[in-house]
Design a protein around this motif. Structure first.
Motif, PDB file in Angstrom:
ATOM      1  N   GLY A  87      -5.077   5.858  -4.804  1.00  0.00           N
ATOM      2  CA  GLY A  87      -6.002   4.799  -5.173  1.00  0.00           C
ATOM      3  C   GLY A  87      -6.208   4.608  -6.665  1.00  0.00           C
ATOM      4  O   GLY A  87      -7.101   3.891  -7.093  1.00  0.00           O
ATOM      5  N   HIS A  88      -5.347   5.261  -7.457  1.00  0.00           N
ATOM      6  CA  HIS A  88      -5.444   5.039  -8.904  1.00  0.00           C
ATOM      7  C   HIS A  88      -4.559   3.861  -9.293  1.00  0.00           C
ATOM      8  O   HIS A  88      -3.551   3.590  -8.637  1.00  0.00           O
ATOM      9  CB  HIS A  88      -4.984   6.281  -9.671  1.00  0.00           C
ATOM     10  N   LYS A 120      -4.029  14.540  -3.553  1.00  0.00           N
ATOM     11  CA  LYS A 120      -5.072  13.680  -4.119  1.00  0.00           C
ATOM     12  C   LYS A 120      -5.579  14.293  -5.426  1.00  0.00           C
ATOM     13  O   LYS A 120      -5.767  13.613  -6.429  1.00  0.00           O
ATOM     14  CB  LYS A 120      -6.213  13.528  -3.096  1.00  0.00           C
ATOM     15  N   THR A 177      -0.721   5.770  -6.959  1.00  0.00           N
ATOM     16  CA  THR A 177      -1.139   4.569  -6.229  1.00  0.00           C
ATOM     17  C   THR A 177      -1.643   4.933  -4.831  1.00  0.00           C
ATOM     18  O   THR A 177      -2.626   4.378  -4.359  1.00  0.00           O
ATOM     19  CB  THR A 177       0.005   3.539  -6.137  1.00  0.00           C
TER      20      THR A 177
END
Lengths: 432, 317
Positions: free
Chosen positions: A111-112, A318, A108
Motif C-alpha cells: 500500500g505504499h 509488510k 505497492t
C-alpha cells in the motif's frame, strides 16, 4: 551482583513485553566500521518511529560474505527478510526471480506509493530489470570520482584535469613539482565498467547483458579501452601514474600521505579521507576522453542495494516494505548521506541537503551526486553480467600482469574477453 | 583388570604398509558384539555428519551446473571437471600449489629440526629458548598473515626497506614472485614452532645410553646424527611430514586470504583458495565442487602413497 542480574533480567523481560506485539524482521548486510554504526542508527530510528515492526541488522562481514551467507541461508530456508547485495552480485540475485520480491511490488502490495522518478537518474537502472522495474532498493550508492591534492596542483601551477588529454598535459609538471601525478584504487570499476559509461561505449552484447544472459559476450577489446590502458601503462613507465596492485588501500595510502596529486577513488571514500588525509583536498568528476565522441556522460552507481527475500510471511513482508519506504524518506536519506558520504538516492534528499548548506561546508560530498546526474548516454546505465565477481578477478589478474610487464595490453584484454565469455556461457547454462 | 592386548588385526593397514604376511588373530575383547559399535557411535556420527555427508554432496553437485539459490540444476556430466582442468589458470595454480607445498614443508621441517637439535644441546636457559620458539605457534593464521602483511607492506614494510638495501625492489601484491616469497616465508615462520616441539620431544626420547654408545663408536657429530639420531626420529619425522603437507595444502588458507587482501589478481594462491574463490565469491557451486573433489582425490592418493612407500622404511620401536 545478584541485584544487577535481577535488574538486567527484568529489563529484558520488559523489553520483550514491549516488543511482544511487534513483527521481527532481520537485515543482513556487509558493512563494517563507521558504516555499520550508521546502519544500526538507521535501524534504531525505524524501530523508534513505529511500534508494529522491529528490525535487527546483522553484519555478515564483507559484501561477498553477505551475499554468500544470504545464498546459503536461502538454500536452507533460513533467509533474512532483507539482504544487502553489492553491484557485482546484482546479476546473481536478479537472475533468481524466485529468491526475491521486487522492491516495487513489495512496496505497492503493502500500500505504499512508488515513484521511479523520485530517484536521481544514476541510481534508477543498476538494480532494476530491463523494463526499469526496481528489483533491489538502492541503498548505499557511490560513484568513482577524482580526489585532488590542492597543494600539489598549486605548486605545479596547473589546473585539475577534466579530460585525460588535460591530465596528459599537466602530469609532467606535477611530477616536476615532486608528486606522483596519479594513483587509482579499483581499475575494474573506475577504468573499465565506468570507462564504458563515462565515455558512452557498449560494454557487452545484449544491451550490456540487460536483455538476457544467452549469448552475451564482452566488448573489452574495444579500441578505446585498449587505448586507455596503453596510456596508463605508458604513464606508469614514465612515472606519471603509479600502480600498487589490486588492493584498494595500497593505492589510497600514498594519496593520504600527500605524495600523490590526484587519486581516483569512490565518493563513499570522503568520510574516511577527511579523517586520514594529511593535506587539504577537493574532488571532481572522473575524467573522460575528449577525443571520444559523445564522451562525458554520467557514471553508474557502485555500492549496494537491499533485496527483500521471498518465502517470508505476509506480515513480515509488510514490515520490509515499511522499512524500504522509511529508508527513502527525505529525512533518513539526508541523514544517511551526510553520515557516510554515500550519495543521496532521491532528488528530494539531495535538495534538502543542499538547502541545509551541507555542500557549502563539504563541497566534495556533492561531486558524486552531480556526476550521477550528468546526462545519461545509451551505455551509461551499467551492466548485468553473470559470474561477474569472477570476471572482475580475471581483470584484476591481467591488469597486474600489464603493469608488471608480463603481458601486453592487447593480449591481456584478449585473455579477459576469452575467459570472461566462457564464464558468461556457463552462467547462461545455470539460468537455463 | 585384564592386560590390554595389542590392537586387533587391520588387514588394510598391512596392505598399506606393503606387508602381506597374515598377522595372527587377536583375542576378542568385547562379549556383546554391538558394544564396541555403541562406543564408536559418537565418533562415527561426527565423521558422518562433518565429513561423509558434505563429501557426498560435493561429489553430487560437481556433476551439475547450478544456479546459486538452488532453483535449478542442469546435469552436465564431467563438464565441470574438464572446464577446471582445461583452464590454464587452474593448471598454473596447481603448479604453484605443488611448489608451495614442497617448499613450505621442506623449510619448516628443516628449520624445525635444526632448531630442535640446537635447543636440545643447550643446557643453560633452555626453557627460555624453548618458550620463545614455541610461542609463535599460539598465533592464529590470519594474525600471522596480518603481521606478515605489515612486514611486507609496499609503503611501510620493514622487510621491503631491508630488501631495498640489497637492490631488491619488492612489490608484494603486484609482483608474482615477491608475493610468493612473502607467502612462503610467513607460512614457514608459522609452522616451524610446531615441528620444533615434536622434534624436540622426539630427541629427548632418544635414550641416553644409546647416545653415549654412539659417542664411543663415532666421534663425527654429523655422522652420529645421520646414522643414529635421525633413524630414531623417523617416526616423528614421518608424522610431521604428513601434518606439514596438510598444513601447506589447507591450513595456509588464512595466511593467503589476508595476504592477497580479497583481491587475488595475478598473485599466487593454492588450490584450496581457488575452491573458495569460485564457490563463495563467484557462487559457482558446481565448478567449485568439482575442484574440491579433484583436491580430495589428490590428498587421498598422496596419503596412500605416503603410507605405502614411506612408512615401510620406518621402524617403530
Amino acid at each position: 551482583m545478584q541485584k544487577t542480574i535481577f535488574t538486567a533480567g527484568a529489563l529484558i523481560l520488559a523489553a520483550n513485553a514491549a516488543f511482544a506485539d511487534a513483527t521481527n524482521i532481520t537485515w543482513w548486510h556487509g558493512m563494517g566500521g563507521r558504516n555499520e554504526e550508521v546502519i544500526n542508527e538507521v535501524a534504531q530510528k525505524f524501530n523508534a518511529a513505529q511500534a508494529a515492526c522491529m528490525i535487527t541488522p546483522v553484519s555478515k562481514g564483507t559484501y561477498e560474505e553477505a551475499l554468500a551467507a544470504g545464498i546459503a541461508a536461502f538454500r536452507s530456508g533460513e533467509q533474512p527478510n532483507i539482504l544487502q547485495v553489492f553491484d557485482a552480485g546484482a546479476a546473481t540475485i536478479i537472475n533468481a526471480p524466485g529468491a526475491t520480491i521486487a522492491a516495487e511490488d513489495l512496496l505497492t502490495q503493502a500500500g505504499h506509493s512508488f515513484d521511479r522518478e523520485a530517484f536521481i537518474p544514476g541510481v534508477r537502472h543498476f538494480f532494476a530489470d530491463a523494463s526499469g522495474k526496481f528489483i533491489g532498493m538502492p541503498f548505499n550508492s557511490s560513484a568513482p570520482i577524482m580526489y585532488i591534492n590542492t597543494e600539489a596542483f598549486e605548486k605545479a601551477g596547473v589546473q585539475p584535469p577534466k579530460t585525460w588529454e588535460e591530465f596528459e598535459a599537466a602530469a609532467p609538471k606535477l611530477k616536476e613539482a615532486g608528486y606522483i601525478p596519479m594513483t587509482a584504487s579499483q581499475l575494474t570499476w573506475q577504468f573499465t565498467e565506468n570507462f564504458f559509461s563515462r565515455n558512452n561505449i557498449q560494454f557487452a552484447s545484449n544491451a550490456n547483458g540487460y536483455d538476457g544472459f544467452e549469448g552475451t559476450t564482452l566488448n573489452v577489446t574495444d579500441p578505446n579501452l585498449l587505448m586507455m590502458f596503453q596510456k596508463l601503462k605508458d604513464w606508469s613507465d614514465a612515472g606519471l601514474y603509479a600502480y600498487y596492485g589490486a588492493g584498494w588501500a595500497d593505492n589510497q595510502k600514498p594519496f593520504e600521505e600527500g605524495k600523490v596529486a590526484m587519486w581516483i577513488g569512490s565518493s563513499g571514500s570522503f568520510g574516511g579521507l577527511a579523517k586520514t588525509a594529511v593535506m587539504p583536498f577537493s574532488a571532481d568528476f572522473l575524467p573522460y576522453w575528449g577525443s571520444i565522441e559523445g564522451a562525458g556522460t554520467s557514471s553508474f552507481i557502485g555500492g549496494a542495494a537491499l533485496f527483500a527475500m521471498s518465502g517470508k510471511p505476509e506480515a513480515e513482508n509488510k514490515c520490509s516494505a515499511d522499512f524500504f519506504s522509511f529508508l527513502t524518506t527525505t529525512e533518513v536519506q539526508k541523514f544517511y548521506h551526510e553520515a557516510t558520504g554515500y550519495v543521496a538516492i532521491t532528488t528530494a534528499a539531495y535538495e534538502a541537503a543542499k538547502a541545509d548548506g551541507w555542500y557549502d561546508k563539504n563541497p566534495v560530498a556533492e561531486v558524486g551526486i552531480q556526476q550521477l546526474q550528468l546526462p545519461a548516454g545509451e551505455w551509461s546505465k551499467g551492466y548485468r553480467l553473470g559470474f561477474y565477481p569472477q570476471i572482475r578477478s580475471i581483470m584484476e589478474r591481467e591488469y597486474n600482469r600489464i603493469f608488471a610487464g608480463e603481458t601486453t595490453v592487447e593480449d591481456a584484454f584478449k585473455a579477459i574477453e576469452a575467459e570472461g565469455n566462457e564464464l558468461l556461457v556457463r552462467f547462461a547454462k545455470t539460468s537455463g | 583388570m585384564t592386560e590390554i592386548p595389542h590392537p586387533p588385526a587391520r588387514p588394510w593397514r598391512a596392505w598399506l604398509r606393503g606387508v602381506t604376511a597374515a598377522e595372527p588373530a587377536k583375542r576378542v575383547q568385547f562379549d556383546a558384539p554391538l558394544l564396541p559399535w555403541l562406543f564408536l557411535l559418537p565418533q562415527l556420527a561426527v565423521v558422518a555428519v562433518f565429513f561423509y555427508w558434505p563429501s557426498v554432496q560435493a561429489v553430487t553437485s560437481s556433476f551439475y551446473l547450478e544456479d546459486p539459490f538452488g532453483f535449478g540444476a542442469t546435469f552436465v556430466g564431467m563438464e565441470n571437471y574438464t572446464d577446471a582442468l582445461g583452464n590454464a589458470q587452474y593448471r598454473s595454480i596447481a603448479g604453484f600449489t605443488v611448489v608451495f607445498t614442497a617448499l613450505v614443508t621442506a623449510f619448516s621441517l628443516g628449520l624445525g629440526l635444526l632448531l630442535a637439535v640446537k635447543a636440545d644441546a643447550v643446557i643453560r636457559g633452555n626453557a627460555a629458548y624453548k618458550t620463545l620458539l614455541i610461542a609463535v605457534y599460539a598465533i592464529a593464521p590470519p594474525v600471522a598473515g596480518l603481521i606478515g602483511m605489515m612486514f611486507f607492506d609496499q609503503h611501510i614494510g620493514p622487510f621491503v626497506t631491508l630488501a631495498g638495501w640489497f637492490g631488491w625492489d619488492m612489490k608484494v601484491g603486484l609482483n608474482y614472485t615477491d608475493t610468493a616469497f612473502a607467502m612462503i616465508l610467513v607460512s614457514v615462520w608459522k609452522q616451524v614452532p610446531y615441528n620444533f616441539i615434536f622434534f624436540l620431544s622426539g630427541l629427548q626420547a632418544v635414550p641416553v645410553s644409546v647416545r653415549e654408545a654412539a659417542v664411543i663408536d663415532c666421534r663425527n657429530g654429523w655422522r652420529r646424527f645421520r646414522t643414529v639420531t635421525l633413524p630414531l626420529l623417523a617416526p616423528t619425522a614421518f608424522f610431521l611430514l604428513i601434518i606439514n603437507i596438510t598444513y601447506a595444502l589447507f591450513d595456509t588458507f588464512g595466511i593467503i586470504d589476508v595476504m592477497v587482501k580479497d583481491k587475488p589478481a595475478n598473485n599466487p594462491m593454492t588450490l584450496v583458495y581457488k575452491v573458495y574463490l569460485d564457490g563463495f565469491r563467484g557462487n559457482d557451486v558446481g565448478g567449485s565442487s568439482a575442484q574440491s573433489v579433484i583436491l580430495m582425490i589428490v590428498v587421498f592418493a598422496l596419503t596412500i602413497a605416503q603410507f605405502r612407500f614411506l612408512e615401510r622404511r620406518i621402524h617403530y620401536s
